[in-house]
Design a protein around this motif. Sequence first.
Motif, mmCIF file in Angstrom:
data_model
loop_
_atom_site.group_PDB
_atom_site.id
_atom_site.type_symbol
_atom_site.label_atom_id
_atom_site.label_comp_id
_atom_site.label_asym_id
_atom_site.label_seq_id
_atom_site.Cartn_x
_atom_site.Cartn_y
_atom_site.Cartn_z
ATOM 1 N N MET A 117 40.072 80.439 33.953
ATOM 2 C CA MET A 117 38.831 80.907 33.562
ATOM 3 C C MET A 117 38.104 81.461 34.513
ATOM 4 O O MET A 117 38.040 81.448 35.750
ATOM 5 N N GLN A 118 37.144 82.572 34.271
ATOM 6 C CA GLN A 118 36.164 83.291 35.084
ATOM 7 C C GLN A 118 34.873 83.461 34.564
ATOM 8 O O GLN A 118 34.703 84.609 33.710
ATOM 9 N N TYR A 119 34.200 82.526 34.645
ATOM 10 C CA TYR A 119 32.669 82.655 34.114
ATOM 11 C C TYR A 119 31.626 82.561 35.061
ATOM 12 O O TYR A 119 31.831 81.891 36.136
ATOM 13 N N GLU A 120 30.526 83.079 34.959
ATOM 14 C CA GLU A 120 29.079 83.114 35.694
ATOM 15 C C GLU A 120 28.524 81.844 35.140
ATOM 16 O O GLU A 120 28.820 81.233 33.973
ATOM 17 N N VAL A 125 26.619 79.372 32.885
ATOM 18 C CA VAL A 125 26.153 79.466 31.226
ATOM 19 C C VAL A 125 24.680 79.638 31.341
ATOM 20 O O VAL A 125 23.823 78.898 32.125
ATOM 21 N N LEU A 157 27.635 82.452 27.156
ATOM 22 C CA LEU A 157 28.484 82.545 27.880
ATOM 23 C C LEU A 157 28.443 84.005 28.605
ATOM 24 O O LEU A 157 28.017 85.209 28.180
ATOM 25 N N ARG A 158 28.389 83.965 30.018
ATOM 26 C CA ARG A 158 28.397 85.192 30.723
ATOM 27 C C ARG A 158 29.522 85.271 31.646
ATOM 28 O O ARG A 158 30.080 84.403 32.221
ATOM 29 N N GLY A 159 30.211 86.377 31.864
ATOM 30 C CA GLY A 159 31.159 86.853 32.688
ATOM 31 C C GLY A 159 32.564 87.367 31.828
ATOM 32 O O GLY A 159 32.411 87.113 30.777
ATOM 33 N N GLY A 172 35.337 85.952 31.610
ATOM 34 C CA GLY A 172 35.950 84.679 30.968
ATOM 35 C C GLY A 172 37.473 84.788 31.433
ATOM 36 O O GLY A 172 38.022 83.552 31.443
ATOM 37 N N ARG A 221 41.223 85.135 25.758
ATOM 38 C CA ARG A 221 39.670 85.074 25.982
ATOM 39 C C ARG A 221 39.040 84.212 25.043
ATOM 40 O O ARG A 221 38.186 83.483 25.302
ATOM 41 N N ASP A 237 36.740 80.912 25.790
ATOM 42 C CA ASP A 237 35.371 80.731 25.194
ATOM 43 C C ASP A 237 35.294 79.410 24.332
ATOM 44 O O ASP A 237 34.260 78.846 24.737
#
Length: 200
Positions: free
Chosen positions: A59-62, A64, A75-77, A79, A130, A134
């Motif tokens: 996973m690759q998220y900023e 939340v 959700l941001r980024g 993913g 993705r 999510d």
Amino acid sequence: MSAHSHAAQVLLFADYHMKLIGMGIVDGIDGMPSYLETVQILADGSPPPMSILRWWFSMQYEPVGVTPARDFYSLRGQGVQVLSENEILAAQGKRIHTRPSDELNKQFADSFTAHFEEIAKRYPIYEELRNLFDIALILSLVEQEGLREQVGWHGTWFADRNALGLPRMDIPTTVETVVNHRILNRKYLVAGISGGVWID
């Protein structure tokens, strides 16, 4: 997660397809060479050292996004990202994780991550991947924030795999080894071999 679910199928197919791109068997996109294409003869004319490579999705998220009242989340980024490491082969064929990646290994993983949006447009399996990431993050958020309890939702159908009646998928238990090669300077044959998909 059931080993016979659609989610398991997506994880398997995406991981295997990524390795096909890495070994140059399936085209990536313009401006993104396969790993094997980047292997070159060293400055002294000797062949490059070869090691065991490992690539996997993560996973690759900023962080939340959330409103002050904590009643709306976003959700941001991107993913999805590809990570890499080099491994060594010990006695009796045991693979030992070393964590650091050499330059070319990391270059492929970083390039795949940077071009993920374009790759996903060409190969929809990565959009499905993705979507899974999510959903996994959303479910974790629902659990950690106690959102089910706040709205009085018991998730009766979703909590019972048998009641939901999801289709049972025939998921392969083995995959063909991915093999490709290049001949460098008309003298050295460099082979890339990838096999196995691990889902954790």
